[in-house]
Design a protein around this motif. Structure first.
Motif, mmCIF file in Angstrom:
data_model
loop_
_atom_site.group_PDB
_atom_site.id
_atom_site.type_symbol
_atom_site.label_atom_id
_atom_site.label_comp_id
_atom_site.label_asym_id
_atom_site.label_seq_id
_atom_site.Cartn_x
_atom_site.Cartn_y
_atom_site.Cartn_z
ATOM 1 N N THR A 1 0.734 2.589 -12.812
ATOM 2 C CA THR A 1 0.672 1.152 -13.071
ATOM 3 C C THR A 1 0.404 0.389 -11.781
ATOM 4 O O THR A 1 -0.408 -0.550 -11.753
ATOM 5 C CB THR A 1 1.983 0.671 -13.711
ATOM 6 N N ASP A 2 1.070 0.788 -10.690
ATOM 7 C CA ASP A 2 0.825 0.155 -9.390
ATOM 8 C C ASP A 2 -0.634 0.342 -8.964
ATOM 9 O O ASP A 2 -1.260 -0.571 -8.416
ATOM 10 C CB ASP A 2 1.756 0.745 -8.333
ATOM 11 N N TYR A 3 -1.166 1.516 -9.220
ATOM 12 C CA TYR A 3 -2.553 1.846 -8.886
ATOM 13 C C TYR A 3 -3.520 0.939 -9.643
ATOM 14 O O TYR A 3 -4.449 0.346 -9.067
ATOM 15 C CB TYR A 3 -2.774 3.318 -9.227
ATOM 16 N N LEU A 4 -3.305 0.794 -10.942
ATOM 17 C CA LEU A 4 -4.180 -0.040 -11.764
ATOM 18 C C LEU A 4 -4.083 -1.511 -11.366
ATOM 19 O O LEU A 4 -5.096 -2.232 -11.340
ATOM 20 C CB LEU A 4 -3.843 0.140 -13.240
ATOM 21 N N CYS A 5 -2.884 -1.954 -11.039
ATOM 22 C CA CYS A 5 -2.711 -3.345 -10.591
ATOM 23 C C CYS A 5 -3.438 -3.582 -9.277
ATOM 24 O O CYS A 5 -4.072 -4.630 -9.083
ATOM 25 C CB CYS A 5 -1.223 -3.680 -10.438
ATOM 26 N N ALA A 6 -3.339 -2.605 -8.368
ATOM 27 C CA ALA A 6 -4.021 -2.736 -7.076
ATOM 28 C C ALA A 6 -5.532 -2.802 -7.271
ATOM 29 O O ALA A 6 -6.222 -3.607 -6.622
ATOM 30 C CB ALA A 6 -3.640 -1.575 -6.166
ATOM 31 N N LEU A 7 -6.063 -1.965 -8.165
ATOM 32 C CA LEU A 7 -7.503 -2.001 -8.433
ATOM 33 C C LEU A 7 -7.926 -3.361 -8.985
ATOM 34 O O LEU A 7 -8.952 -3.918 -8.594
ATOM 35 C CB LEU A 7 -7.888 -0.893 -9.410
ATOM 36 N N SER A 8 -7.115 -3.892 -9.928
ATOM 37 C CA SER A 8 -7.459 -5.188 -10.524
ATOM 38 C C SER A 8 -7.356 -6.321 -9.503
ATOM 39 O O SER A 8 -8.014 -7.353 -9.648
ATOM 40 C CB SER A 8 -6.560 -5.481 -11.728
ATOM 41 N N ASP A 9 -6.547 -6.124 -8.461
ATOM 42 C CA ASP A 9 -6.425 -7.119 -7.391
ATOM 43 C C ASP A 9 -7.510 -6.970 -6.335
ATOM 44 O O ASP A 9 -7.510 -7.705 -5.326
ATOM 45 C CB ASP A 9 -5.052 -7.015 -6.721
ATOM 46 N N GLY A 10 -8.398 -5.996 -6.531
ATOM 47 C CA GLY A 10 -9.507 -5.834 -5.601
ATOM 48 C C GLY A 10 -9.224 -4.963 -4.397
ATOM 49 O O GLY A 10 -10.016 -4.947 -3.445
ATOM 50 N N ILE A 11 -8.115 -4.235 -4.420
ATOM 51 C CA ILE A 11 -7.823 -3.316 -3.308
ATOM 52 C C ILE A 11 -8.849 -2.196 -3.327
ATOM 53 O O ILE A 11 -9.027 -1.537 -4.360
ATOM 54 C CB ILE A 11 -6.402 -2.731 -3.424
ATOM 55 N N PRO A 12 -9.564 -1.945 -2.225
ATOM 56 C CA PRO A 12 -10.586 -0.890 -2.227
ATOM 57 C C PRO A 12 -9.972 0.497 -2.357
ATOM 58 O O PRO A 12 -8.817 0.727 -1.965
ATOM 59 C CB PRO A 12 -11.298 -1.077 -0.882
ATOM 60 N N MET A 13 -10.757 1.424 -2.902
ATOM 61 C CA MET A 13 -10.244 2.759 -3.165
ATOM 62 C C MET A 13 -9.786 3.463 -1.898
ATOM 63 O O MET A 13 -8.760 4.152 -1.900
ATOM 64 C CB MET A 13 -11.300 3.609 -3.876
ATOM 65 N N ASP A 14 -10.501 3.308 -0.785
ATOM 66 C CA ASP A 14 -10.087 4.012 0.430
ATOM 67 C C ASP A 14 -8.720 3.532 0.913
ATOM 68 O O ASP A 14 -7.921 4.311 1.432
ATOM 69 C CB ASP A 14 -11.142 3.896 1.536
ATOM 70 N N ALA A 15 -8.422 2.252 0.691
ATOM 71 C CA ALA A 15 -7.099 1.738 1.062
ATOM 72 C C ALA A 15 -6.023 2.319 0.154
ATOM 73 O O ALA A 15 -4.908 2.644 0.612
ATOM 74 C CB ALA A 15 -7.088 0.219 0.994
ATOM 75 N N LEU A 16 -6.326 2.464 -1.137
ATOM 76 C CA LEU A 16 -5.367 3.069 -2.061
ATOM 77 C C LEU A 16 -5.127 4.535 -1.723
ATOM 78 O O LEU A 16 -3.991 5.020 -1.788
ATOM 79 C CB LEU A 16 -5.872 2.941 -3.497
ATOM 80 N N ILE A 17 -6.190 5.239 -1.379
ATOM 81 C CA ILE A 17 -6.040 6.647 -0.999
ATOM 82 C C ILE A 17 -5.096 6.758 0.189
ATOM 83 O O ILE A 17 -4.182 7.606 0.202
ATOM 84 C CB ILE A 17 -7.417 7.257 -0.673
#
Length: 461
Positions: free
Chosen positions: A438-454
């Motif tokens: 859920t945190d991952y999906l929220c971050a994506l919807s907020d525009g957090i780039p994938m490399d930052a999530l990784i």
């Protein structure tokens, strides 16, 4: 072969190892995606260099090589720790040998992980703590070239010739991008059935706390696609091989009867795997010769072979609570976690096993989840899709989860090893009503780039 011989062989392999009392030990397996930080395919030459450097640094012995000579399995013979590649060189697995103390296991994991991270960083690669490789569609998703994985992916690819009880998904290569955090815990035969059935009732809660596998193309399986990937593959052709037991197991005899209904689909002869149409154990041993196929180096070739009782070692099941031949129960339903939370899965399970009677009573009297016409399997399915049924009160659900975590905490305190610190991320998730997916999906919807999530999910401190 008569039924009594098969039953006795199953007992000797799975039940007998649980009959000797011993200190309760823990083994942990953590599968992690390898990613290229430039969103390019993983460079397998970097992976092979890592393996060599890791072996030299930690004095590990080579136990397996692929057909091209690349090392695919290293082991520390002192502790039983190993580094391996699960299905492909896109997934690294660290297995931690049995210990009684989570701090000892965590210290070894952190030491290994930091070395691996430093090495990969210099080649623009990284491990990360996600249940699905975020760059799976860009990777070279080919199996490791050895007998085991050649057999496995040939078998998984046969789904187009069969009819699934539910449906087949098209991702027969899912083993190359799906990652889990699994824990094995010693158990005694006197508690075996109670552990299996109590923890099955806990599976919906585990979906809420530990979900961390997202595939955007599978919107109907929003936060934990791992269940679907396993269950709706060839492994789930016989539903008794995967997921829940779906029946009351009142005795060891019931469990042995159940095992005889689980299917086999491969054996080895002279170092070569043979695939065949999945068949229940009882049927496999009831006839004479069987027909299978093997890879002869250039094509699959039919062959006739005779079943042997020793073939039970090739019975492969993927239950959420799986009894192993080691005298352990393996909890298989949790996705790989963010790396800094790597010990939460083990802490949760070992703490609750220490308070098994109280956990059983708590779940028996629960009316937040149960008593509304849906069983544990149905609830886990909807939770894995990120759906909250209308009959569930979210505040009451939060209180139930906190009560379960409190039991786990009491269990860890009883062990006297100060391991309760490993539960802290789960309390935070319960308070926020969230999980890593859920945190991952929220971050994506907020525009957090994938490399930052990784990077975020790869952090160790």
């Amino acid at each position: 072969m008569n039924k009594a011989a098969v039953r006795n062989a199953l007992y000797d392999r799975y039940i007998a190892p649980t009959t000797n009392k011993r200190e309760r030990s823990i083994g942990i397996e953590i599968e992690m995606p390898i990613v290229h930080m430039d969103a390019r395919p993983v460079d397998f030459s970097v992976v092979h260099r890592l393996t060599s450097a890791f072996a030299n640094r930690f004095h590990m012995k080579t136990l397996a090589r692929d057909d091209d000579g690349h090392v695919s399995l290293l082991e520390d013979l002192q502790h039983g720790d190993s580094l391996s590649y699960d299905c492909s060189y896109n997934t690294l697995e660290l297995s931690l040998g049995k210990e009684s103390d989570l701090f000892v296991l965590n210290e070894r994991f952190v030491t290994y992980y930091r070395f691996i991270s430093r090495f990969l960083r210099s080649f623009c690669h990284s491990l990360t703590g996600m249940g699905v490789n975020p760059y799976r569609n860009r990777n070279d998703n080919t199996p490791i070239s050895n007998e085991r994985y050649r057999m496995l992916f040939h078998f998984l690819g046969l789904y187009k010739y069969y009819r699934h009880p539910d449906f087949f998904h098209p991702y027969s290569n899912f083993g190359m991008f799906s990652c889990a955090s699994q824990v094995q815990i010693d158990l005694h035969d006197s508690e075996l059935l109670e552990i299996i059935q109590t923890f099955e009732k806990l599976e919906p809660i585990k979906a809420l706390l530990f979900s961390n596998s997202v595939m955007p193309e599978e919107e109907g399986n929003a936060i934990c696609v791992r269940d679907m990937l396993w269950e709706n593959s060839m492994h789930g052709l016989n539903p008794k091989n995967i997921g829940f037991y779906r029946q009351n197991l009142a005795s060891i005899e019931d469990l042995l009867d159940y095992m005889q209904q689980e299917s086999m689909y491969c054996v080895m002869r002279n170092g070569t795997y043979i695939n065949f149409t999945p068949v229940p154990v009882s049927d496999y041993f009831s006839g004479s010769d069987r027909i299978g196929e093997f890879w002869n180096g250039s094509a699959y070739q039919k062959m006739v072979f005779t079943p042997k009782i020793e073939d039970l070692q090739y019975l492969r099941t993927f239950k959420l609570e799986d009894l192993t031949y080691r005298g352990t129960v393996e909890f298989r339903s949790c996705c790989c976690q963010p790396i800094k939370d790597n010990m939460t899965v083990a802490a949760f399970h070992i703490g609750l096993i220490e308070r098994l009677p109280e956990l059983k009573e708590l779940l028996a009297r629960d009316r937040v989840l149960y008593g509304h016409g849906q069983d544990a399997e149905a609830l886990r399915k909807v939770f894995c899709k990120g759906i909250m049924p209308d009959f569930i009160d979210r505040n009451q659900l939060r209180d139930l989860i906190l009560s379960i975590l409190d039991l786990a905490q009491i269990g860890l305190e009883r062990r006297g090893k100060k391991e309760t610190v490993f539960l802290e991320p789960l309390y935070d998730r319960a308070d926020r009503g969230t999980n890593p997916a859920t945190d991952y999906l929220c971050a994506l919807s907020d525009g957090i780039p994938m490399d930052a999530l990784i990077r975020r999910y790869a952090e160790i401190d």
